[in-house]
Scaffold this active site. Structure first.
Site, PDB file in Angstrom:
ATOM      1  N   GLU A 158       0.949   1.456   3.917  1.00 41.72           N
ATOM      2  CA  GLU A 158       2.724   0.512   3.954  1.00 41.72           C
ATOM      3  C   GLU A 158       3.159   1.720   5.065  1.00 41.72           C
ATOM      4  OE1 GLU A 158       5.026   1.193   0.508  1.00 41.72           O
ATOM      5  OE2 GLU A 158       6.500   0.815   1.299  1.00 41.72           O
ATOM      6  N   GLU A 169      14.517   1.796  -8.300  1.00 38.70           N
ATOM      7  CA  GLU A 169      13.844   1.119  -7.322  1.00 38.70           C
ATOM      8  C   GLU A 169      14.450   0.222  -8.427  1.00 38.70           C
ATOM      9  OE1 GLU A 169      10.850   1.069  -5.324  1.00 38.70           O
ATOM     10  OE2 GLU A 169      11.440   2.615  -3.589  1.00 38.70           O
ATOM     11  N   ASP A 177       7.436   9.729  -0.313  1.00 37.87           N
ATOM     12  CA  ASP A 177       6.711   8.442  -1.253  1.00 37.87           C
ATOM     13  C   ASP A 177       5.716   7.954   0.509  1.00 37.87           C
ATOM     14  OD1 ASP A 177       6.344   5.388  -1.326  1.00 37.87           O
ATOM     15  OD2 ASP A 177       7.677   4.421  -0.945  1.00 37.87           O
TER      16      ASP A 177
HETATM   17  C1  BDP Z   1       7.670   2.339  -2.316  1.00 46.80           C
HETATM   18  C2  BDP Z   1       7.584   0.852  -1.515  1.00 46.80           C
HETATM   19  C3  BDP Z   1       7.847   0.012  -3.163  1.00 46.80           C
HETATM   20  C4  BDP Z   1       7.498   0.769  -3.649  1.00 46.80           C
HETATM   21  C5  BDP Z   1       7.743   1.665  -4.672  1.00 46.80           C
HETATM   22  C6  BDP Z   1       6.562   1.449  -5.801  1.00 46.80           C
HETATM   23  O1  BDP Z   1       7.995   0.973  -0.254  1.00 46.80           O
HETATM   24  O2  BDP Z   1       7.630  -1.482  -2.457  1.00 46.80           O
HETATM   25  O3  BDP Z   1       7.614  -0.590  -4.920  1.00 46.80           O
HETATM   26  O4  BDP Z   1       7.001   2.682  -3.557  1.00 46.80           O
HETATM   27  O5  BDP Z   1       5.665   3.085  -5.550  1.00 46.80           O
HETATM   28  O6  BDP Z   1       6.483   3.305  -1.420  1.00 46.80           O
HETATM   29  O7  BDP Z   1       7.411   1.714  -7.203  1.00 46.80           O
END
Ligand code: BDP
Length: 706
Positions: free
Chosen positions: A399, A297, A371
């Site tokens: 989340e 990401e 996730d």
């Molecule tokens: C996702 C989230 C994000 C996190 C990412 C992570 O949307 O904000 O940074 O995982 O775990 O669930 O690195």
């Protein structure tokens, strides 16, 4: 007059109608009605051996806990008293020596010593005594006496850490309960009382580590200015047995070290990290180590230099190794430029690296491959890397489960994953055995939970989300614990032991996660929430920067059906699981319905086990979730007089929000999917009030936690 006044006070206290803002969490120490003599004497006649900051905390805790005795003061009689001391300090015959020997350093024993008629808490360390003290107080509050056999408890997992996704500006990524409790600006000169209260709450459930900063890391925290602040927090946490960890931004050598590269095989980069570690340990001699999110990401990582995840992890591991530090290297690595199903990417990247990590590296794996969805099958990496210690990462903050206002007790979700059989070493290769190290003989074990804590007065927004913090602590200590026992214990500690309250509310808690699955993502649907902030439904989310962040990528809905084909005819993510699971999940006959659309693309009219079509089943699940959220309001209303008014009304309004939003989810999803199924909504299901466009136009502003 005085008598009437005290009577009034006793009634007030007993009914718990006194205001309660929830700040005290599960450490309420509310007065016990009709305390038994063992409870009274344990709280009044005490002897604590030893001398240390941790022992001082024990004494203070016992003092606090005397509040449990208010109405029973007069009943005080001499009986067994409470003796707390390290094994070597106990000068007694006939103690259960062999069981005590087996305790780990953090373990404790609680037993009735017949000869001296004492209730004894012992351990090899002061920290173990602190844990044992909390346990004894919890037993006293819940009225569970220690059996004749005694209680011998050692944690099954070594590093039990909370991960704070807290930014240095005090926003919290995916945090819904206010701002970060770390007031970086005031630190180190001001030490907030809340830091102590935080550490105490964690110690009371056996959490022994805290990662202060977001995985999307800021290198600034590694500069001297911030290390002073981190040190101040570490000094507060130390007597509670809590180690501090930081997230390491992979590009720190460039950003704060002014080096031209962050290549893990570059010797200058390596020396930079070694020196950085030396510096950190000067501030914090017991610093726990680093957590790293790399190549994911948008985060920098070894990929930038064509190196492997092991190269990156090992470089940091070498830096902290001389000081006893560890590296928790996250497996949450995926890339939008990789054409493969996101589900498969972490496994494909990490599995070939099995055995290539240094001994102080542990790979941190999210519970599922996508996730933190309301329901996911367990991550295929569990059990698949026998030569590498793997740790669990759960998300306590919600989340994807309705943020702070939706009641979702997460212990059943955690338990479901921990109990799942990976079959990697034959039957009985549960995920819990990977986590406690027993499956592949690892001593280095850990669990992480992404915290749900913020500056909200009750810490977690929803009062019931305190239970998720609590449950995480209990499961990190013992991944085989049962959700039901955890729920019951939490309710009794937090509200009351009155079974008229505990029994129905426990049931409501235990069902709550399934209810959320029903009204959000039934039958294996996943990642269909609104874009970016993930609040509310968004099955129509499509296009944009990254396909793997859209809903249409995951549900694949069209006229011919819905669901992600992960069998041989599709992405074949299934091949990452052991054969018995592949076989069971490959077939439409044997795949559990809760994973149906996770692994299969199914036509709308296909009959499911109950003979009804997929479409009807989908609609009925949505309706069930809505019905349950409505019933919860009625159940809760019947509790009005059983607990304090403040928490009662707070929870009630959240349950009402949850019900409204459950309806929103149902209506938006059925309207959206209905355009593909072209099938009528079954009669038992309440019809959506609006058209699709209406739901698509809902765009909440300033949703917290992004
Ligand atoms: C996702 C989230 C994000 C996190 C990412 C992570 O949307 O904000 O940074 O995982 O775990 O669930 O690195």
């Amino acid at each position: 007059m005085k008598f009437i006044y005290s009577l009034f006070l006793v009634i007030l206290v007993n009914l718990q109608v006194v205001a309660n803002d929830g700040y005290k969490l599960w450490l309420q120490y509310y007065p016990i009605e009709q305390a038994a003599s063992w409870q009274v004497s344990a709280l009044t006649d005490q002897k604590i051996l030893g001398n240390s900051p941790t022992i001082d905390l024990i004494k203070k805790e016992l003092e606090n806990a005397k509040a449990m005795l208010e109405p029973n003061k007069k009943k005080h009689q001499k009986g067994n008293n409470l003796l707390i001391g390290k094994v070597g300090d106990l000068n007694l015959n006939h103690i259960p020596t062999s069981q005590i020997e087996q305790l780990t350093d953090e373990g404790y024993a609680i037993f009735n010593h017949i000869g001296s008629r004492q209730l004894i808490v012992t351990s090899k360390t002061d920290l173990g005594l602190l844990y044992g003290t909390f346990k004894v107080l919890q037993l006293i509050q819940t009225g569970n006496s220690v059996s004749n056999e005694g209680l011998f408890e050692s944690p099954k997992v070594k590093h039990r850490v909370l991960n704070h996704w807290d930014n240095l500006d005090r926003t919290v990524e995916r945090g819904y309960s206010g701002f970060s409790i770390w007031n970086w600006h005031r630190l180190p000169r001001h030490i907030d009382q809340q830091y102590h209260d935080y550490a105490r709450a964690n110690a009371s459930i056996g959490i022994n580590g805290t990662v202060l900063t977001n995985v999307n890391a800021n290198a600034l925290v590694l500069t001297p200015e911030y290390l002073e602040k981190v040190k101040a927090l570490a000094d507060v946490f130390r007597p509670y047995g809590i180690k501090v960890y930081l997230t390491a931004r992979f590009s720190s050598p460039i950003e704060i070290g002014k080096l031209p590269t962050a290549d893990p095989l570059d010797s200058e980069v390596q020396s930079w990290w070694n020196e950085k570690a030396n510096e950190i340990y000067q501030y914090i001699p017991d610093f726990g180590g680093f957590v790293v999110k790399a190549d994911s990401e948008g985060q920098p990582g070894p990929h930038n230099y064509k190196r492997t995840q092991a190269d990156g992890a090992n470089m940091l591991a070498d830096a902290v190794k001389p000081h006893g530090g560890i590296v928790m290297w996250r497996a949450f690595v995926y890339n939008e430029h990789t054409p493969d199903d996101r589900h498969k990417q972490a496994y494909n990247e990490f599995k070939p690296l099995d055995g290539k990590f240094k001994e102080n590296v542990i790979v941190q794996v999210k519970n599922g491959a996508i996730d933190f969805q309301p329901r996911e099958p367990f991550h295929p990496l569990f059990g698949a890397m026998p030569q590498t210690p793997l740790m669990m990462e759960f998300q306590i903050t919600q989340e994807y489960l309705g943020h702070d206002t939706h009641l979702a007790f997460l212990a059943p979700l955690f338990e479901e994953v921990l109990k799942a059989d990976t079959y990697t070493q034959g039957n009985g290769s549960e995920v819990a055995k990977v986590i406690d190290g027993s499956l592949h003989g690892h001593d280095f074990t850990a669990m992480a939970g992404v915290a749900n804590i913020g500056t909200d007065r009750n810490w977690t927004g929803h009062h019931f989300h305190q239970a998720n913090w609590f449950a995480y602590g209990r499961l990190a200590w013992n991944p085989y614990s049962s959700s039901e026992e955890i729920a019951e214990e939490w309710l009794k500690l937090t509200f009351t032991s009155n079974s008229d309250f505990v029994n129905p509310i426990k049931k409501m808690m235990l069902n709550s996660r399934e209810m959320v699955v029903n009204y959000m993502t039934p039958l294996g649907l996943h990642h269909i929430m609104a874009e970016s902030h993930h609040y509310g439904p968004g099955p129509w989310v499509t296009g944009g920067r990254r396909a793997d962040w859209t809903a249409t990528y995951y549900h694949q809905a069209s006229e011919d059906g819905v669901g992600f084909d992960r069998t041989k005819t599709g992405s074949n993510a299934l091949e990452q699981y052991a054969t018995p699971l592949q076989e069971a999940w490959e077939s439409l006959e044997t795949v559990p319905e809760e994973y149906l659309l996770w692994f299969h693309h199914v036509s709308w009219s296909a009959p499911l086990k109950n003979g009804k079509s997929l479409w009807d089943n989908l609609a009925l699940h949505y309706q069930k979730g809505v019905d349950e959220s409505r019933e919860n309001i009625a159940i809760w209303k019947s509790m009005e007089r059983k607990i304090d008014h403040e928490r009662y009304t707070h929870v009630l309004s959240f349950l009402q929000i949850q019900n409204q939003e459950a309806i929103w989810w149902k209506d938006a999803c059925l309207t959206y999917f209905g355009q593909f199924s072209q099938m009528p909504i079954p009669e038992e299901v309440e019809k959506p009030l609006h058209d699709l466009e209406y739901y698509q136009r809902i765009k909440p502003k300033n949703v917290p936690g992004i």
